[in-house]
Structure formats: structure tokens, C-alpha cells
Design a protein around this motif. Structure first.
Motif, PDB file in Angstrom:
ATOM      1  N   ARG A  58      45.547  49.996  42.658  1.00  0.00           N
ATOM      2  CA  ARG A  58      45.219  48.864  43.531  1.00  0.00           C
ATOM      3  C   ARG A  58      43.790  48.404  43.301  1.00  0.00           C
ATOM      4  O   ARG A  58      43.511  47.209  43.220  1.00  0.00           O
ATOM      5  CB  ARG A  58      45.414  49.249  44.996  1.00  0.00           C
ATOM      6  N   LYS A  62      42.629  44.788  41.900  1.00  0.00           N
ATOM      7  CA  LYS A  62      41.706  43.896  42.604  1.00  0.00           C
ATOM      8  C   LYS A  62      40.543  43.500  41.711  1.00  0.00           C
ATOM      9  O   LYS A  62      40.099  42.358  41.724  1.00  0.00           O
ATOM     10  CB  LYS A  62      41.190  44.563  43.876  1.00  0.00           C
ATOM     11  N   GLN A  65      41.843  40.933  39.280  1.00  0.00           N
ATOM     12  CA  GLN A  65      42.034  39.645  39.943  1.00  0.00           C
ATOM     13  C   GLN A  65      40.697  38.946  40.128  1.00  0.00           C
ATOM     14  O   GLN A  65      40.577  37.738  39.897  1.00  0.00           O
ATOM     15  CB  GLN A  65      42.722  39.843  41.293  1.00  0.00           C
ATOM     16  N   ARG A  66      39.677  39.680  40.558  1.00  0.00           N
ATOM     17  CA  ARG A  66      38.350  39.090  40.758  1.00  0.00           C
ATOM     18  C   ARG A  66      37.803  38.576  39.426  1.00  0.00           C
ATOM     19  O   ARG A  66      37.248  37.486  39.343  1.00  0.00           O
ATOM     20  CB  ARG A  66      37.408  40.132  41.360  1.00  0.00           C
TER      21      ARG A  66
END
Length: 79
Positions: A58, A62, A65-66
Motif C-alpha cells: 500500500r 501510494k 501514485q504520488r
């Protein structure tokens, strides 16, 4: 309930007594005698490993994605 200690680590007898007063019975499907100590330790280790792996993936997701959002924002500013 499958394992007695999944109900509570401490005070299981008290909880069972309380539940019996209100008309609820606790049924244990497996006692600890069904597994060896090594099997129990391996089950606990695998659960811990699965938990940490999930958190790691996870976190990595993240971060990716950032990074992708930052890259897209930079391209929009350039264009």
C-alpha cells in the motif's frame, strides 16, 4: 469461534460466564491441542508477514501514485 484466544487474550472465562448469564454460549471449534507449537508459531508468523506485506505494498502504491501525479502535473506545466 474457532480459537478460544481469538475471543480475548485474557479474561475469556469471565466473558464466557457473562455471556452465559445473558443466554449466549461460546462454542470453541478447535482447542490448542490440535496444533503443535511450531504450527501455531508458523501461523502467527505468516499472519504477521501478510500484514506487513500489505502495508508495504500500500505504501509503495501510494508513493507511485504520488510520483505519477507529480509527473503529470509537470507535463501539464510544460505543455
Amino acid at each position: 469461534m474457532v480459537w478460544r484466544d481469538r475471543l480475548a487474550r485474557f479474561g475469556v472465562a469471565w466473558i464466557e460466564r457473562y455471556l452465559s448469564v445473558v443466554g449466549v454460549t461460546v462454542e470453541v471449534l478447535r482447542e490448542h491441542g490440535d496444533k503443535s507449537l511450531v504450527e501455531e508459531l508458523m501461523d502467527d508468523f505468516m499472519a504477521l508477514l501478510a500484514s506487513f506485506s500489505g502495508r508495504f505494498y500500500r505504501l509503495r502504491s501510494k508513493q507511485n501514485q504520488r510520483r505519477l501525479l507529480d509527473d503529470a502535473a509537470a507535463r501539464l506545466e510544460e505543455g
